[in-house]
Design a protein around this motif. Structure first.
Motif, PDB file in Angstrom:
ATOM      1  N   ARG A 115       0.811  -1.222   0.000  1.00  0.00           N
ATOM      2  CA  ARG A 115       0.000   0.000   0.000  1.00  0.00           C
ATOM      3  C   ARG A 115       0.841   1.267   0.000  1.00  0.00           C
ATOM      4  NH1 ARG A 115      -3.228  -1.677   5.283  1.00  0.00           N
ATOM      5  NH2 ARG A 115      -1.043  -2.179   5.772  1.00  0.00           N
ATOM      6  N   VAL A 116       2.126   1.155   0.259  1.00  0.00           N
ATOM      7  CA  VAL A 116       2.978   2.340   0.327  1.00  0.00           C
ATOM      8  C   VAL A 116       4.251   2.076  -0.478  1.00  0.00           C
ATOM      9  CG1 VAL A 116       2.113   3.037   2.590  1.00  0.00           C
ATOM     10  CG2 VAL A 116       4.097   1.530   2.450  1.00  0.00           C
ATOM     11  N   PRO A 117       4.896   3.153  -0.990  1.00  0.00           N
ATOM     12  CA  PRO A 117       6.118   2.967  -1.777  1.00  0.00           C
ATOM     13  C   PRO A 117       7.225   2.308  -0.947  1.00  0.00           C
ATOM     14  CG  PRO A 117       5.241   5.194  -2.057  1.00  0.00           C
ATOM     15  CD  PRO A 117       4.469   4.559  -0.930  1.00  0.00           C
ATOM     16  N   TRP A 118       8.025   1.518  -1.606  1.00  0.00           N
ATOM     17  CA  TRP A 118       9.146   0.837  -0.942  1.00  0.00           C
ATOM     18  C   TRP A 118      10.399   1.026  -1.803  1.00  0.00           C
ATOM     19  CZ3 TRP A 118      10.643  -1.189   3.502  1.00  0.00           C
ATOM     20  CH2 TRP A 118      11.777  -2.011   3.521  1.00  0.00           C
ATOM     21  N   GLY A 119      11.517   1.257  -1.151  1.00  0.00           N
ATOM     22  CA  GLY A 119      12.783   1.313  -1.866  1.00  0.00           C
ATOM     23  C   GLY A 119      13.029   2.606  -2.615  1.00  0.00           C
ATOM     24  N   ALA A 120      12.266   3.658  -2.303  1.00  0.00           N
ATOM     25  CA  ALA A 120      12.434   4.923  -3.024  1.00  0.00           C
ATOM     26  C   ALA A 120      13.698   5.641  -2.562  1.00  0.00           C
ATOM     27  CB  ALA A 120      11.214   5.812  -2.811  1.00  0.00           C
ATOM     28  N   ASP A 121      14.464   6.155  -3.502  1.00  0.00           N
ATOM     29  CA  ASP A 121      15.694   6.867  -3.206  1.00  0.00           C
ATOM     30  C   ASP A 121      15.390   8.323  -2.873  1.00  0.00           C
ATOM     31  OD1 ASP A 121      18.426   7.124  -2.916  1.00  0.00           O
ATOM     32  OD2 ASP A 121      18.813   7.443  -5.052  1.00  0.00           O
ATOM     33  N   ASP A 122      16.241   8.910  -2.054  1.00  0.00           N
ATOM     34  CA  ASP A 122      16.161  10.338  -1.765  1.00  0.00           C
ATOM     35  C   ASP A 122      16.540  11.096  -3.038  1.00  0.00           C
ATOM     36  OD1 ASP A 122      16.610  12.987  -0.989  1.00  0.00           O
ATOM     37  OD2 ASP A 122      17.496  12.424   0.931  1.00  0.00           O
ATOM     38  N   PRO A 123      15.699  12.026  -3.526  1.00  0.00           N
ATOM     39  CA  PRO A 123      16.048  12.776  -4.737  1.00  0.00           C
ATOM     40  C   PRO A 123      17.408  13.457  -4.660  1.00  0.00           C
ATOM     41  CG  PRO A 123      13.748  13.125  -4.199  1.00  0.00           C
ATOM     42  CD  PRO A 123      14.342  12.348  -3.052  1.00  0.00           C
ATOM     43  N   ALA A 124      17.853  13.791  -3.447  1.00  0.00           N
ATOM     44  CA  ALA A 124      19.169  14.405  -3.304  1.00  0.00           C
ATOM     45  C   ALA A 124      20.286  13.445  -3.690  1.00  0.00           C
ATOM     46  CB  ALA A 124      19.370  14.876  -1.862  1.00  0.00           C
ATOM     47  N   HIS A 125      19.980  12.131  -3.748  1.00  0.00           N
ATOM     48  CA  HIS A 125      20.981  11.122  -4.075  1.00  0.00           C
ATOM     49  C   HIS A 125      20.839  10.579  -5.496  1.00  0.00           C
ATOM     50  CE1 HIS A 125      21.205  10.212   0.520  1.00  0.00           C
ATOM     51  NE2 HIS A 125      21.903  11.289   0.187  1.00  0.00           N
TER      52      HIS A 125
END
Length: 355
Positions: free
Chosen positions: A279-289
């Motif tokens: 139900r929720v995003p998993w493994g999303a990277d920080d946009p700063a990275h």
């Protein structure tokens, strides 16, 4: 992928240290079609942790208890110390149980090859947990290579570096070769597996392997240069004594390059007690990275593909249901171990070793 809720595949997990508790157990427990049924650990503290985190799972004292009731399980996952991987995997296969082994599969390529041959002759699923194939940075690099965004690739650079200047107690820091400790076989197994997955078989290996930390007795700093049959050269670093880390990945082609700093967030999330949830995003990277794609004259950030460790056990569940190939072929682990053995030989002789 869906499975009948009344008949998930029953999983017995051997080991509830870092690998078992932070990686395997939560991923198994959140995979549709799998049920974490029992965990082998005799440690009182880890049993208490198991009751808190997975109250539905039974605690067993020994692997022999699990194998004695093999008919109650469909899959065994081995997340125990490296020296136990081969004997436990062989016992699981002898019991007729599909088997997943944490990396490295074995101490030597020959032992790994024997396990593969036994599993193949028996018609039993055997796979190796090479979860770093589902790191977001690696998935992004693979996509860019497959799309031709870099042109013809000629160099792949990859690092798993940490700063842990003081050795910690535990089997990973023991000098006995039977323990299969040290960073080369630990993080190096991931680095080599990723390089082989991207660019195919290796023809020659040059390596520098050192013991750098005060009080350390196993390798904690290594560099490998691999020459692939495809023409690509892979330069791989792993270290426990890197106060400043280099790029996680750099891939160079004849029309563009891709460079990425920062580690995939899934390990930290799992260690912090977070769990994959559809139900929720998993493994999303920080946009700063996010990494950068292009040239010195023109480049732009590239959003990192979401990391997806859950895909490994989803693939295992599918393999069990459909009797299809495992998400990681154990023969890939044989190839990785052959490269690691060549690296040891190269470092010992200061020569290039041909495979």
């Amino acid at each position: 992928m869906t499975f009948p809720s009344e008949s998930p595949f029953r999983v017995g997990l051997i080991g509830y240290g870092l690998a078992g508790a932070a990686f395997h157990a939560p991923l198994i427990a959140t995979t549709p079609g799998l049920r974490l049924d029992a965990v082998v650990t005799a440690n009182p503290d880890r049993r208490a942790q198991l009751r808190r985190e997975h109250p539905e799972a039974r605690a067993l004292d020994t692997p022999e208890q699990l194998f004695a009731s093999a008919e109650q399980f469909d899959l065994v996952v081995i997340a125990s110390p490296n020296r136990t991987h081969v004997p436990l995997a062989r016992a699981a296969l002898l019991a007729g149980l599909a088997t997943v082994v944490d990396k490295p599969l074995a101490a030597t390529a020959a032992e790994a090859r024997d396990l593969c041959e036994f599993a193949e002759k028996s018609g039993i699923l055997l796979s190796v947990f090479q979860n770093r194939r589902w790191d977001g940075d690696f998935l992004t690099a693979k996509r860019l290579v497959d799309e031709g965004a870099l042109g013809r690739v000629h160099r792949f650079e990859s690092r798993f570096e940490r700063f842990r200047p003081k050795p910690k107690p535990g089997w990973r820091e023991l000098a006995d070769p039977a323990e299969v400790g040290g960073t080369l076989y630990d993080l190096g197994s991931h680095l080599v597996d990723q390089a082989l997955t991207l660019f195919g078989p290796v023809e020659s290996v040059y390596a520098e392997i050192d013991v750098r930390r005060d009080g350390a007795v196993v390798d904690d700093d290594a560099f490998l240069a691999l020459s692939h049959g495809s023409g690509v050269r892979s330069h791989l670093w792993t270290s426990a004594l890197a106060p400043l880390g280099g790029p996680r990945l750099r891939v160079l082609g004849d029309s563009a390059g891709y460079v990425k700093f920062g580690m995939d967030p899934q390990e930290d999330a799992l260690r912090a007690g977070l769990r994959p949830d559809a139900r929720v995003p998993w493994g999303a990277d920080d946009p700063a990275h996010y990494g950068t794609l292009g040239t010195d004259e023109e480049s732009a950030p590239v959003p990192t593909d979401p990391g997806d460790y859950p895909a490994y056990y989803a693939g295992i569940a599918r393999s069990l249901a459909e009797r299809s190939p495992a998400p990681v072929n154990p023969r890939d682990a044989v190839a990785t171990l052959a490269v690691l053995e060549a690296a040891r030989a190269s470092a010992a002789t200061a020569t290039v070793v041909r495979l």
